[in-house]
Scaffold this motif. Structure first.
Motif, PDB file in Angstrom:
ATOM      1  N   PRO A  28       0.813  -1.226   0.000  1.00  0.00           N
ATOM      2  CA  PRO A  28       0.000   0.000   0.000  1.00  0.00           C
ATOM      3  C   PRO A  28       0.845   1.275   0.000  1.00  0.00           C
ATOM      4  CG  PRO A  28      -0.824  -1.559   1.627  1.00  0.00           C
ATOM      5  CD  PRO A  28       0.477  -2.115   1.104  1.00  0.00           C
ATOM      6  N   SER A  32       0.177  -1.092  -4.557  1.00  0.00           N
ATOM      7  CA  SER A  32      -0.788  -2.195  -4.421  1.00  0.00           C
ATOM      8  C   SER A  32      -2.224  -1.769  -4.703  1.00  0.00           C
ATOM      9  CB  SER A  32      -0.691  -2.866  -3.054  1.00  0.00           C
ATOM     10  OG  SER A  32      -1.252  -2.061  -2.049  1.00  0.00           O
ATOM     11  N   ASN A  33      -2.606  -0.608  -4.231  1.00  0.00           N
ATOM     12  CA  ASN A  33      -3.991  -0.173  -4.443  1.00  0.00           C
ATOM     13  C   ASN A  33      -4.290   0.032  -5.929  1.00  0.00           C
ATOM     14  OD1 ASN A  33      -4.465  -0.226  -1.672  1.00  0.00           O
ATOM     15  ND2 ASN A  33      -3.801   1.885  -1.423  1.00  0.00           N
ATOM     16  N   VAL A  36      -4.221  -3.559  -7.638  1.00  0.00           N
ATOM     17  CA  VAL A  36      -5.424  -4.353  -7.387  1.00  0.00           C
ATOM     18  C   VAL A  36      -6.607  -3.781  -8.166  1.00  0.00           C
ATOM     19  CG1 VAL A  36      -7.100  -5.033  -5.596  1.00  0.00           C
ATOM     20  CG2 VAL A  36      -4.652  -5.221  -5.160  1.00  0.00           C
ATOM     21  N   LYS A  42     -10.680  -6.385  -5.537  1.00  0.00           N
ATOM     22  CA  LYS A  42     -10.529  -5.695  -4.258  1.00  0.00           C
ATOM     23  C   LYS A  42      -9.498  -6.474  -3.462  1.00  0.00           C
ATOM     24  CE  LYS A  42     -15.291  -4.196  -4.271  1.00  0.00           C
ATOM     25  NZ  LYS A  42     -16.616  -4.352  -3.702  1.00  0.00           N
ATOM     26  N   MET A  43      -8.908  -5.843  -2.462  1.00  0.00           N
ATOM     27  CA  MET A  43      -7.895  -6.525  -1.647  1.00  0.00           C
ATOM     28  C   MET A  43      -8.454  -7.805  -1.028  1.00  0.00           C
ATOM     29  SD  MET A  43      -4.966  -5.363  -1.934  1.00  0.00           S
ATOM     30  CE  MET A  43      -3.807  -5.587  -0.629  1.00  0.00           C
TER      31      MET A  43
END
Length: 136
Positions: A28, A32-33, A36, A42-43
């Motif tokens: 993050p 990563s955000n 994804v 979504k995580m």
């Protein structure tokens, strides 16, 4: 050039650097955000059970990459850290551009390409610096 020229310490440090960079790159803190979201997930959709296999394969790939990068770097006479960075950068570009085919043919989002390409270029440049620092 032979395999006895390869520094085990440099290889280990390069692999560790690759793992740390990957962990940060896909965290993050960095991408990563965005990664994804570009995957259309979504995580919560990411299954952590596969992480161990992923880390093992990443480690194995890092070891093989470090050895091959070391072989390339040792082909030069009087290697400097800048030489190692440049060779790592060039190998990173090769790895990055290999991502174009699946991006195009699998209709992946270009965001995924840029995140992955950036990781390869940055990580291999750092690995090249580490390996060159131990080259004789």
């Amino acid at each position: 050039m032979n395999f006895t020229d390869i520094s085990i310490i440099a290889t280990i440090l390069a692999v560790v650097a690759n793992m740390v960079i990957g962990a940060l790159w896909y965290s993050p803190l960095l991408f990563s955000n965005i990664w994804v979201k570009a995957l259309g997930k979504k995580m919560e959709d990411i299954d952590p059970k596969g992480a161990n296999v992923g880390y093992a394969l990443t480690t194995l790939g890092g070891i093989i990459t470090a050895i091959i990068l070391s072989l390339f770097i040792h082909l030069l006479d009087n290697v400097t850290i800048l030489d190692g960075a440049f060779i790592g950068f060039l190998v990173g570009l090769v790895a990055a551009f290999r991502e174009l085919s699946p991006t195009f043919f699998e209709s992946r989002k270009y965001t995924l390409f840029f995140i992955s390409a950036g990781y390869h270029i940055f990580s291999l440049t750092i690995m090249g610096i580490i390996i060159a620092a131990f080259a004789s």
